[in-house]
Design a protein around this motif. Structure first.
Motif, PDB file in Angstrom:
ATOM      1  N   PRO A   1      45.900  50.245  28.930  1.00  0.00           N
ATOM      2  CA  PRO A   1      44.866  49.524  28.915  1.00  0.00           C
ATOM      3  C   PRO A   1      45.521  49.780  30.461  1.00  0.00           C
ATOM      4  N   ILE A   2      46.334  50.169  30.927  1.00  0.00           N
ATOM      5  CA  ILE A   2      46.880  49.027  32.111  1.00  0.00           C
ATOM      6  C   ILE A   2      47.782  50.499  33.163  1.00  0.00           C
ATOM      7  N   GLY A   3      47.170  51.678  32.379  1.00  0.00           N
ATOM      8  CA  GLY A   3      47.338  53.529  32.924  1.00  0.00           C
ATOM      9  C   GLY A   3      48.554  53.573  31.879  1.00  0.00           C
ATOM     10  N   GLY A   4      49.194  53.156  31.351  1.00  0.00           N
ATOM     11  CA  GLY A   4      49.982  53.585  30.232  1.00  0.00           C
ATOM     12  C   GLY A   4      51.669  54.707  30.856  1.00  0.00           C
ATOM     13  N   GLY A   5      51.252  54.255  32.084  1.00  0.00           N
ATOM     14  CA  GLY A   5      51.992  54.898  33.130  1.00  0.00           C
ATOM     15  C   GLY A   5      51.930  56.184  32.907  1.00  0.00           C
ATOM     16  N   PHE A   6      51.081  56.828  33.361  1.00  0.00           N
ATOM     17  CA  PHE A   6      50.459  57.993  33.643  1.00  0.00           C
ATOM     18  C   PHE A   6      49.644  58.572  34.790  1.00  0.00           C
ATOM     19  N   GLN A   7      49.404  56.588  35.696  1.00  0.00           N
ATOM     20  CA  GLN A   7      48.180  56.705  36.350  1.00  0.00           C
ATOM     21  C   GLN A   7      48.858  55.452  36.710  1.00  0.00           C
ATOM     22  N   PRO A   8      49.272  55.592  38.013  1.00  0.00           N
ATOM     23  CA  PRO A   8      49.043  54.056  38.808  1.00  0.00           C
ATOM     24  C   PRO A   8      48.282  53.079  38.812  1.00  0.00           C
ATOM     25  N   LEU A   9      47.806  51.742  38.997  1.00  0.00           N
ATOM     26  CA  LEU A   9      47.283  51.253  39.208  1.00  0.00           C
ATOM     27  C   LEU A   9      47.597  50.778  40.455  1.00  0.00           C
ATOM     28  N   ASP A  10      46.701  51.093  41.518  1.00  0.00           N
ATOM     29  CA  ASP A  10      47.031  51.409  43.235  1.00  0.00           C
ATOM     30  C   ASP A  10      45.807  51.701  43.572  1.00  0.00           C
ATOM     31  N   ALA A  11      44.904  51.430  42.860  1.00  0.00           N
ATOM     32  CA  ALA A  11      43.243  51.342  43.804  1.00  0.00           C
ATOM     33  C   ALA A  11      42.885  50.266  44.285  1.00  0.00           C
ATOM     34  N   PRO A  12      42.805  50.160  45.678  1.00  0.00           N
ATOM     35  CA  PRO A  12      42.016  49.414  46.884  1.00  0.00           C
ATOM     36  C   PRO A  12      42.244  48.405  46.177  1.00  0.00           C
ATOM     37  N   SER A  13      40.593  48.026  45.862  1.00  0.00           N
ATOM     38  CA  SER A  13      39.900  46.886  45.368  1.00  0.00           C
ATOM     39  C   SER A  13      40.616  46.477  44.379  1.00  0.00           C
ATOM     40  N   LEU A  14      41.229  46.941  43.640  1.00  0.00           N
ATOM     41  CA  LEU A  14      42.756  46.325  42.607  1.00  0.00           C
ATOM     42  C   LEU A  14      43.996  45.547  43.526  1.00  0.00           C
ATOM     43  N   LEU A  15      44.256  46.496  44.357  1.00  0.00           N
ATOM     44  CA  LEU A  15      45.520  45.923  44.695  1.00  0.00           C
ATOM     45  C   LEU A  15      45.000  44.420  45.115  1.00  0.00           C
ATOM     46  N   LYS A  16      43.606  44.163  46.251  1.00  0.00           N
ATOM     47  CA  LYS A  16      42.782  43.537  46.681  1.00  0.00           C
ATOM     48  C   LYS A  16      43.594  41.822  45.969  1.00  0.00           C
ATOM     49  N   VAL A  17      42.309  42.353  44.707  1.00  0.00           N
ATOM     50  CA  VAL A  17      41.676  41.623  43.813  1.00  0.00           C
ATOM     51  C   VAL A  17      43.101  40.800  43.368  1.00  0.00           C
ATOM     52  N   ALA A  18      44.260  42.009  43.582  1.00  0.00           N
ATOM     53  CA  ALA A  18      45.377  40.987  43.483  1.00  0.00           C
ATOM     54  C   ALA A  18      46.298  40.251  43.724  1.00  0.00           C
ATOM     55  N   SER A  19      46.538  41.093  45.028  1.00  0.00           N
ATOM     56  CA  SER A  19      46.997  39.700  46.062  1.00  0.00           C
ATOM     57  C   SER A  19      46.211  38.060  46.147  1.00  0.00           C
ATOM     58  N   ARG A  20      44.555  38.640  46.124  1.00  0.00           N
ATOM     59  CA  ARG A  20      43.879  37.964  46.214  1.00  0.00           C
ATOM     60  C   ARG A  20      43.836  36.090  45.060  1.00  0.00           C
ATOM     61  N   LEU A  21      44.322  36.655  44.054  1.00  0.00           N
ATOM     62  CA  LEU A  21      44.942  35.928  43.010  1.00  0.00           C
ATOM     63  C   LEU A  21      46.453  35.760  42.484  1.00  0.00           C
ATOM     64  N   GLU A  22      47.163  35.989  43.122  1.00  0.00           N
ATOM     65  CA  GLU A  22      48.237  36.338  43.096  1.00  0.00           C
ATOM     66  C   GLU A  22      49.226  36.113  41.793  1.00  0.00           C
ATOM     67  N   ALA A  23      48.391  37.686  41.517  1.00  0.00           N
ATOM     68  CA  ALA A  23      48.839  38.233  40.122  1.00  0.00           C
ATOM     69  C   ALA A  23      48.982  39.851  39.897  1.00  0.00           C
ATOM     70  N   THR A  24      49.211  40.555  39.141  1.00  0.00           N
ATOM     71  CA  THR A  24      50.030  41.830  39.273  1.00  0.00           C
ATOM     72  C   THR A  24      48.875  42.283  38.998  1.00  0.00           C
ATOM     73  N   PRO A  25      48.688  44.096  39.653  1.00  0.00           N
ATOM     74  CA  PRO A  25      46.976  44.013  39.067  1.00  0.00           C
ATOM     75  C   PRO A  25      46.900  45.081  38.142  1.00  0.00           C
ATOM     76  N   ALA A  26      48.850  44.594  36.971  1.00  0.00           N
ATOM     77  CA  ALA A  26      47.698  45.055  35.308  1.00  0.00           C
ATOM     78  C   ALA A  26      47.490  43.941  34.631  1.00  0.00           C
ATOM     79  N   GLN A  27      47.733  42.739  35.158  1.00  0.00           N
ATOM     80  CA  GLN A  27      46.603  41.604  35.098  1.00  0.00           C
ATOM     81  C   GLN A  27      45.942  42.158  35.084  1.00  0.00           C
ATOM     82  N   VAL A  28      45.096  41.856  36.224  1.00  0.00           N
ATOM     83  CA  VAL A  28      43.591  41.818  36.477  1.00  0.00           C
ATOM     84  C   VAL A  28      43.164  43.001  36.586  1.00  0.00           C
ATOM     85  N   ALA A  29      44.062  44.599  35.436  1.00  0.00           N
ATOM     86  CA  ALA A  29      43.072  45.121  35.093  1.00  0.00           C
ATOM     87  C   ALA A  29      42.980  44.819  34.017  1.00  0.00           C
ATOM     88  N   GLN A  30      43.984  44.146  33.232  1.00  0.00           N
ATOM     89  CA  GLN A  30      43.325  44.125  31.762  1.00  0.00           C
ATOM     90  C   GLN A  30      42.362  42.581  31.967  1.00  0.00           C
TER      91      GLN A  30
END
Length: 300
Positions: A219-248
């Motif tokens: 659910p958070i990439g399994g270590g095989f796919q970095p959670l690095d989509a610009p949209s995901l990083l943008k939301v994580a920054s806005r919420l002061e959360a980690t990309p993994a938390q936003v993905a979940q």
């Protein structure tokens, strides 16, 4: 493009119609080893992670008999850490894969071999019956291909005997889902799915319509796919959360039938994963989390 909603993250889901589970669970894949061919991890740390998960409210643990090696196995850690089990704890396991000479779960059990795998899980977990057993198909490949009627039928026989309460399927395509639905009632589907890997939206919709749990592995990439989509990083920054938390949090918003089983061998990451349940995504956040390009990754 999936149109998510914003349900309460910790609402219970009635697994199989009669087993209430919190929507954030725990995956045991990384308790014994970080990867299938990696070194074994400290068993005491694994047991501490399990106990803390239950303290934090987790009551759904996903495991498999092929998780572990060299004397350290997830099922043994679960039994040692948590037995006698609390009454509401739901343990799900997977059968089907067999390890090859290189230690990878790339081989598939025959119908005649499945009973022994189920009985081994019962023994190692110290249970009289298993709450949920998935038939995991496809070896290390992606979903699709081989018929599963005969193998799922063998597990359905064990369900009739009372060794299994509910059945699920894992790593399947829509055609296999339809085939399986003619063999036995399905309580859950476990497939590769996350914010950067959204190829199973049609199957997720079918599960939602039929009140079948959809349990994403990796659910958070399994270590095989970095959670690095610009949209995901943008939301994580806005919420002061980690990309993994936003993905979940995104997964929880996609469908009320999605159950999370993030896996970790780290107490710190466990706390982070459970905290994702309190994250609320706004309509702006959800709009930003558009589907990025998909990429392949190894099987679960």
């Amino acid at each position: 493009m999936i149109e998510p909603t914003t349900p309460a993250a910790f609402d219970d889901f009635q697994l199989g119609g009669d087993l209430p589970v919190h929507r954030i669970g725990f995956g045991a894949m990384r308790l014994a080893q970080g990867t299938f061919q990696g070194p074994v991890r400290d068993p005491d740390t694994g047991m501490a992670v399990l106990r803390r998960a239950v303290e934090l409210g987790v009551n759904h643990i996903d495991t498999a008999g092929f998780y572990g090696a060299h004397g350290v196995h997830a099922n043994d850690l679960i039994r040692k850490a948590l037995a006698p089990y609390q009454e509401d704890l739901v343990i799900a396991t997977k059968v089907g894969p067999l390890r090859d000479d290189n230690g990878m779960p790339s081989l598939e059990a025959t119908p005649d071999q499945l009973r022994a795998l189920v009985e081994a899980d019962l023994r190692t977990l110290g249970l009289q019956h298993l709450d949920l057993v998935y038939l995991r198909v496809g070896g290390m490949t992606g979903p699709g291909g081989a018929p599963l009627t005969e193998r799922l039928g063998a597990l359905a026989d064990l369900r009739t005997e009372g060794l299994i309460r509910h059945l699920g399927i894992s790593n399947v395509d829509t055609a296999q889902f339809e085939e399986a639905s003619t063999v036995a009632p399905l309580a859950a589907v476990q497939n590769h799915f996350h914010v950067q890997h959204q190829t199973d939206t049609a199957l997720l919709a079918r599960c939602t319509e039929q009140h079948i749990a959809f349990v994403p592995f990796f659910p958070i990439g399994g270590g095989f796919q970095p959670l690095d989509a610009p949209s995901l990083l943008k939301v994580a920054s806005r919420l002061e959360a980690t990309p993994a938390q936003v993905a979940q949090a995104w997964l929880l918003s996609v469908s009320p039938n999605i159950l999370l089983i993030p896996g970790t061998g780290s107490l710190e990451h466990l706390e982070e994963n459970v905290a994702a349940g309190a994250l609320r995504l706004s309509p702006e956040d959800l709009a930003d989390l558009t589907a990025p390009a998909d990429s392949a990754s190894p099987g679960h």
